[in-house]
Scaffold this active site. Structure first.
Site, PDB file in Angstrom:
ATOM      1  N   ASP A 100     -31.121  -0.021  18.559  1.00 46.35           N
ATOM      2  CA  ASP A 100     -32.386   0.192  18.627  1.00 46.35           C
ATOM      3  C   ASP A 100     -33.245  -1.149  18.049  1.00 46.35           C
ATOM      4  O   ASP A 100     -33.110  -1.575  16.845  1.00 46.35           O
ATOM      5  CB  ASP A 100     -32.322   1.243  17.407  1.00 46.35           C
ATOM      6  CG  ASP A 100     -34.216   1.771  17.489  1.00 46.35           C
ATOM      7  OD1 ASP A 100     -34.979   0.876  17.556  1.00 46.35           O
ATOM      8  OD2 ASP A 100     -34.464   3.005  17.199  1.00 46.35           O
ATOM      9  N   ARG A 152     -36.812  10.357  28.850  1.00 42.40           N
ATOM     10  CA  ARG A 152     -37.885  10.335  29.886  1.00 42.40           C
ATOM     11  C   ARG A 152     -37.196   9.710  31.345  1.00 42.40           C
ATOM     12  O   ARG A 152     -36.244   8.797  31.162  1.00 42.40           O
ATOM     13  CB  ARG A 152     -38.959   9.388  29.746  1.00 42.40           C
ATOM     14  CG  ARG A 152     -39.896   9.943  28.560  1.00 42.40           C
ATOM     15  CD  ARG A 152     -40.735  10.963  29.187  1.00 42.40           C
ATOM     16  NE  ARG A 152     -41.682  11.555  28.362  1.00 42.40           N
ATOM     17  CZ  ARG A 152     -41.509  12.509  27.414  1.00 42.40           C
ATOM     18  NH1 ARG A 152     -40.419  13.151  27.304  1.00 42.40           N
ATOM     19  NH2 ARG A 152     -42.693  12.829  26.509  1.00 42.40           N
ATOM     20  N   GLU A 192     -40.695  15.337  38.371  1.00 43.63           N
ATOM     21  CA  GLU A 192     -40.354  16.594  37.781  1.00 43.63           C
ATOM     22  C   GLU A 192     -41.174  17.541  38.342  1.00 43.63           C
ATOM     23  O   GLU A 192     -42.512  17.453  38.280  1.00 43.63           O
ATOM     24  CB  GLU A 192     -40.307  16.326  36.354  1.00 43.63           C
ATOM     25  CG  GLU A 192     -39.276  15.206  35.863  1.00 43.63           C
ATOM     26  CD  GLU A 192     -39.301  15.274  34.226  1.00 43.63           C
ATOM     27  OE1 GLU A 192     -38.536  14.619  33.713  1.00 43.63           O
ATOM     28  OE2 GLU A 192     -40.607  15.718  33.744  1.00 43.63           O
ATOM     29  N   HIS A 246     -36.171  19.441  32.340  1.00 44.15           N
ATOM     30  CA  HIS A 246     -37.060  18.975  31.273  1.00 44.15           C
ATOM     31  C   HIS A 246     -37.329  20.015  30.193  1.00 44.15           C
ATOM     32  O   HIS A 246     -38.622  20.271  29.836  1.00 44.15           O
ATOM     33  CB  HIS A 246     -38.238  18.174  31.483  1.00 44.15           C
ATOM     34  CG  HIS A 246     -38.761  17.254  30.513  1.00 44.15           C
ATOM     35  ND1 HIS A 246     -39.607  16.142  30.954  1.00 44.15           N
ATOM     36  CD2 HIS A 246     -38.491  16.979  29.052  1.00 44.15           C
ATOM     37  CE1 HIS A 246     -39.974  15.400  29.903  1.00 44.15           C
ATOM     38  NE2 HIS A 246     -39.261  15.980  28.791  1.00 44.15           N
ATOM     39  N   ILE A 247     -36.169  20.479  29.786  1.00 50.43           N
ATOM     40  CA  ILE A 247     -36.411  21.757  28.559  1.00 50.43           C
ATOM     41  C   ILE A 247     -35.654  21.407  27.294  1.00 50.43           C
ATOM     42  O   ILE A 247     -35.479  22.297  26.480  1.00 50.43           O
ATOM     43  CB  ILE A 247     -35.840  22.750  29.300  1.00 50.43           C
ATOM     44  CG1 ILE A 247     -34.200  22.897  29.613  1.00 50.43           C
ATOM     45  CG2 ILE A 247     -36.405  23.400  30.579  1.00 50.43           C
ATOM     46  CD1 ILE A 247     -33.561  23.892  29.954  1.00 50.43           C
TER      47      ILE A 247
END
Length: 352
Positions: free
Chosen positions: A185, A246, A275, A294-295
């Protein structure tokens, strides 16, 4: 007009009605519910009245209601735009900043849900749950010794992005499975990464040493296409790739090629560039791919938390308070000038 009541526009519905209930109970803000099927002119007129825009998630959002430069230019009275969840890629943050508009998200509200989903994908891939489920449903007899799985215990997980979700994944993996946790990160110091329970690494080391690579960073110009053929080629052939962040962060053609060539062992994908993906999408033909629509962040609990946190944040914004999840703090001075012109009082000073 100074002293007017703030108005928030949203399309169709909030993901949980608690937001509408909370804002109505407070009474300080008006809500403008718009419909995609209404004529564009009607929706433009409604949005012209709004000071805030609660934008829908990408999958449900219709054009031309993305918060792009065109929408921002057409509706100059907007002061704030908030996303439904932690992602805000449906908002042009640079255009908002240039126009004195603050951008906020709901980071953290769905962290537990997404973290659990990412770990569930690790388990499903390592235990070959989807492949064996499909095998049992076929008419031929299953040779059960043909499907040996793997344990997560003491494996290595590499986390790309150690924010709310990444940090929770690190905790679950470390405490639940005694896993070694590596993290990349660039927006956190090594000390901050260590404090969040991971070993700070560059991307090359994460890819080379991880048994599971979990993507938990935003989609930005920096991360778009970050996982390409080169990245997959640096992973272990026994490693699994997980993306609950994403679509577009991984190159779908390159991932398909890596799976076909067995450069990596499998993938768990909650997100796609388009999507939902087409039924004939090449990635869906692989037994070693788990695909979801995408859940990951859509649990009853997380939808409630995201909606309530959004409502509380909107109320705070129009009280002149500093929102908890401000994305573009550099816009604050210009935003305060615009806010004061609209409502006759100035928001709080931004704390350093």
């Amino acid at each position: 007009m100074k002293g007017q009541q703030p108005k928030i526009s949203y399309f169709e519905k909030w993901v949980d009605p608690v937001a509408i209930e909370r804002i109505a109970a407070d009474g300080s803000v008006s809500l403008l519910c718009q419909r995609y099927d209404d004529p564009e002119a009607v929706n433009r007129a409604a949005l012209d009245q709004a000071h805030g825009y609660q934008i829908a998630p990408r999958v449900e959002l219709h054009s031309p209601w993305f918060a792009d430069a065109d929408l921002i230019a057409r509706h100059p009275d907007l002061l704030a735009i908030c996303s439904t969840g932690s992602g805000y890629d449906v908002i042009d943050v640079d255009a908002c900043t240039a126009s004195g508009i603050i951008v906020c998200n709901q980071a953290g509200a769905n962290a537990q849900a997404v973290a659990e989903h990412a770990v569930a994908m690790m388990l499903a891939l390592s235990k070959r749950l989807v492949a064996t489920d499909r095998a049992v449903r076929r008419p031929e007899q299953v040779e059960r010794f043909g499907y040996p799985g793997e344990d997560l215990y003491e494996k290595t997980v590499g986390i790309i992005g150690l924010g709310h979700i990444g940090r929770r994944i690190a905790e679950i993996c470390r405490h639940g499975f005694n896993m070694r946790v590596l993290a990349h990160d660039p927006y956190l110091s090594n000390d901050e990464i260590e404090a969040r329970g991971a070993t700070a690494c560059d991307l090359d080391r994460v890819l080379a040493e991880s048994d599971f690579v979990s993507v938990n960073c935003p989609r930005t110009s920096e991360t778009m296409g970050m996982f390409d053929a080169s990245a997959f080629g640096r992973m272990k052939p026994t490693a699994h790739f997980i993306n609950t962040a994403r679509g577009g962060i991984h190159d779908e053609d390159d991932l398909t090629a890596a799976l076909s060539a067995r450069t990596i062992a499998g993938a768990g994908l909650d997100v796609f560039l388009q999507e939902p993906p087409a039924h004939d999408h090449p990635l869906l033909s692989h037994d070693n791919v788990i695909a979801n629509p995408h859940i990951a962040g859509l649990t009853h609990e997380s939808l409630y938390k995201m909606s309530l946190s959004a409502a509380e944040q909107w109320i705070a914004i129009f009280r002149g308070e500093i929102p908890q999840r401000l994305i573009n703090p550099e816009v604050w001075p210009a935003y305060c000038e615009r806010f004061e012109q609209a409502f006759g009082f100035r928001p709080e000073n931004l704390k350093n």
